[in-house]
Design a protein around this motif. Sequence first.
Motif, short mmCIF file in Angstrom:
data_model
loop_
_atom_site.label_atom_id
_atom_site.label_comp_id
_atom_site.label_asym_id
_atom_site.label_seq_id
_atom_site.Cartn_x
_atom_site.Cartn_y
_atom_site.Cartn_z
N ALA A 90 -63.38 18.73 -20.57
CA ALA A 90 -64.00 18.15 -19.35
C ALA A 90 -64.30 19.40 -18.02
N ARG A 91 -63.29 20.24 -18.05
CA ARG A 91 -63.27 21.05 -16.96
C ARG A 91 -64.48 22.21 -17.23
N ARG A 92 -64.69 22.48 -18.54
CA ARG A 92 -65.72 23.44 -18.81
C ARG A 92 -67.18 22.68 -18.73
N VAL A 93 -67.25 21.48 -19.19
CA VAL A 93 -68.58 20.68 -18.91
C VAL A 93 -68.72 20.44 -17.46
N GLU A 94 -67.85 20.29 -16.41
CA GLU A 94 -68.15 19.96 -15.04
C GLU A 94 -68.46 21.56 -14.70
N ASP A 95 -67.97 22.50 -15.10
CA ASP A 95 -68.32 23.96 -14.65
C ASP A 95 -69.81 24.34 -15.13
N GLU A 96 -70.26 23.92 -16.28
CA GLU A 96 -71.44 24.18 -16.89
C GLU A 96 -72.55 23.22 -15.84
N LEU A 97 -72.24 22.05 -15.52
CA LEU A 97 -73.02 21.42 -14.50
C LEU A 97 -73.20 21.73 -13.17
N LYS A 98 -72.16 22.41 -12.84
CA LYS A 98 -72.21 23.06 -11.69
C LYS A 98 -72.98 24.33 -11.51
N ARG A 99 -72.77 24.96 -12.82
CA ARG A 99 -73.96 26.36 -13.00
C ARG A 99 -75.23 25.68 -12.93
N ARG A 100 -75.66 24.68 -13.42
CA ARG A 100 -77.11 24.31 -13.57
C ARG A 100 -77.59 23.74 -12.59
N HIS A 101 -76.64 23.09 -11.55
CA HIS A 101 -77.07 22.37 -10.24
C HIS A 101 -76.32 22.57 -9.06
N SER A 102 -76.68 22.29 -7.98
CA SER A 102 -75.72 22.80 -7.01
C SER A 102 -74.42 22.00 -6.96
N LYS A 103 -73.26 22.59 -6.51
CA LYS A 103 -72.18 21.95 -6.35
C LYS A 103 -72.06 20.60 -5.68
N MET A 104 -73.00 20.29 -5.01
CA MET A 104 -73.02 19.03 -4.35
C MET A 104 -73.57 17.87 -5.27
N ASP A 105 -74.53 18.28 -5.88
CA ASP A 105 -75.18 17.62 -6.86
C ASP A 105 -74.45 17.42 -8.20
N ALA A 106 -73.62 18.40 -8.78
CA ALA A 106 -73.26 18.48 -9.95
C ALA A 106 -72.01 17.19 -10.18
N VAL A 109 -66.39 15.41 -13.69
CA VAL A 109 -66.27 15.11 -15.11
C VAL A 109 -64.94 14.84 -15.29
N ARG A 110 -64.38 13.94 -15.93
CA ARG A 110 -62.93 13.76 -16.23
C ARG A 110 -62.34 13.34 -17.75
N ALA A 111 -61.57 13.94 -18.26
CA ALA A 111 -61.15 13.22 -19.47
C ALA A 111 -60.11 12.01 -19.41
N ALA A 112 -60.28 11.08 -20.64
CA ALA A 112 -59.45 9.94 -20.37
C ALA A 112 -59.31 9.60 -21.74
N MET A 113 -57.97 8.76 -22.00
CA MET A 113 -57.70 8.44 -23.42
C MET A 113 -57.62 6.90 -23.36
N SER A 114 -58.23 6.35 -24.44
CA SER A 114 -58.25 4.97 -24.83
C SER A 114 -56.50 4.36 -24.66
N TYR A 115 -55.93 5.24 -25.26
CA TYR A 115 -54.22 4.89 -25.49
C TYR A 115 -53.50 6.21 -25.11
N GLY A 116 -52.62 5.67 -24.13
CA GLY A 116 -51.92 6.95 -23.36
C GLY A 116 -52.31 7.37 -22.05
N GLU A 117 -52.14 8.78 -21.84
CA GLU A 117 -52.41 9.46 -20.60
C GLU A 117 -53.17 10.51 -20.70
N PRO A 118 -54.35 10.84 -19.91
CA PRO A 118 -54.67 10.03 -18.64
C PRO A 118 -55.39 8.94 -19.21
N SER A 119 -55.14 7.96 -18.55
CA SER A 119 -55.69 6.49 -18.96
C SER A 119 -57.09 6.49 -18.45
N CYS A 120 -57.92 5.72 -18.97
CA CYS A 120 -59.12 5.17 -18.29
C CYS A 120 -58.99 4.82 -17.12
#
Length: 338
Positions: A90-106, A109-120
Amino acid sequence: MEKADARGGWKVGVLLVNTGSPAAPESEAVRRYLAAFLMDPCVRPLPAPIWWAILHLFVLPARKHASARKYRLIWEEDGSPLLSRCERLARRVEDELKRRHSKMDAPVVRAAMSYGEPSCASALVELREAGCACLVVVPLYPQSAMSTTKAALRGVHRSLARLGWAPDLVEVSEYASRSRYLDAVAESIADAGFDPSRDFVLFSFHSVPLANIEKGDTYVEQVRATCDGVAERLGLAAGAWDLAFQSPFEDNRTWQGPFTADVIAHRAQIAQRTFVVCPGFSVDCLETLYDVEHEFRACFQATAMPGAELIYVPCLNDGAAQVELLASVVEEQGMARA
């Protein structure tokens, strides 16, 4: 229901959803995780009241100890392998989108688990507080199935309803048909040292109940299309690869085969390198790090003839290929609406 307000801009939030993991490799933590997972309507084999009794009286008391032992063998310094890999992804996808776009527009991105934490629910709260008006939900299952993608999306909808939040919603039901995905899987096999002139590929996917297929689940069709696409990219002849299914749950249902354990036992009798790849798992987890690397490998080595070798190809994890793939999915299906 709180409608997302886009007056300040059309901020995109991305939720990468995977199945989940126990909080610790201990019996009670495993019991809590399995109790939630195995009671999901998309997963359980029987009506809720009957299955709850069977699960809590017979299944969990024994399974929690056996599963905890498996988790202890694969647990890493930073915790659950699945969870740590998903969060890094999730962190790397967010960083990649920031690289492709401005930080304001990027997107955020968060990771979530259907069961357990971090929850949806907890991840959705973060995205709402970040001002997201559009939500792109990407279940981290390249091939969709009732027991995975449907369960993940159902959980997100339930969490959104409980939060009273109604962002503009984009759901990515599958991404295995994308050339970028097929290229990435083929490249991962090649990078592991595969030689198409002399080696063999075994594609191993999580099994599903045949009852789901009979109800219209197209999972097996998607799996076969993935195998065909990767085999074509590697230049494999028809006899140079096979498809099998692993990790069926021990219940009263019939599960999709042939089973990986049986195919691997057969491959041990052939003086050839067998590359095992699990393209249905986006990140390495119990089913790959234990089932393949411990259980299947031990069975293979116990009977392997001279010249037979088993080589496991890691999942795409948080590598550049998967990061770029998911960033492109978000751009095409989410940011195009911004």
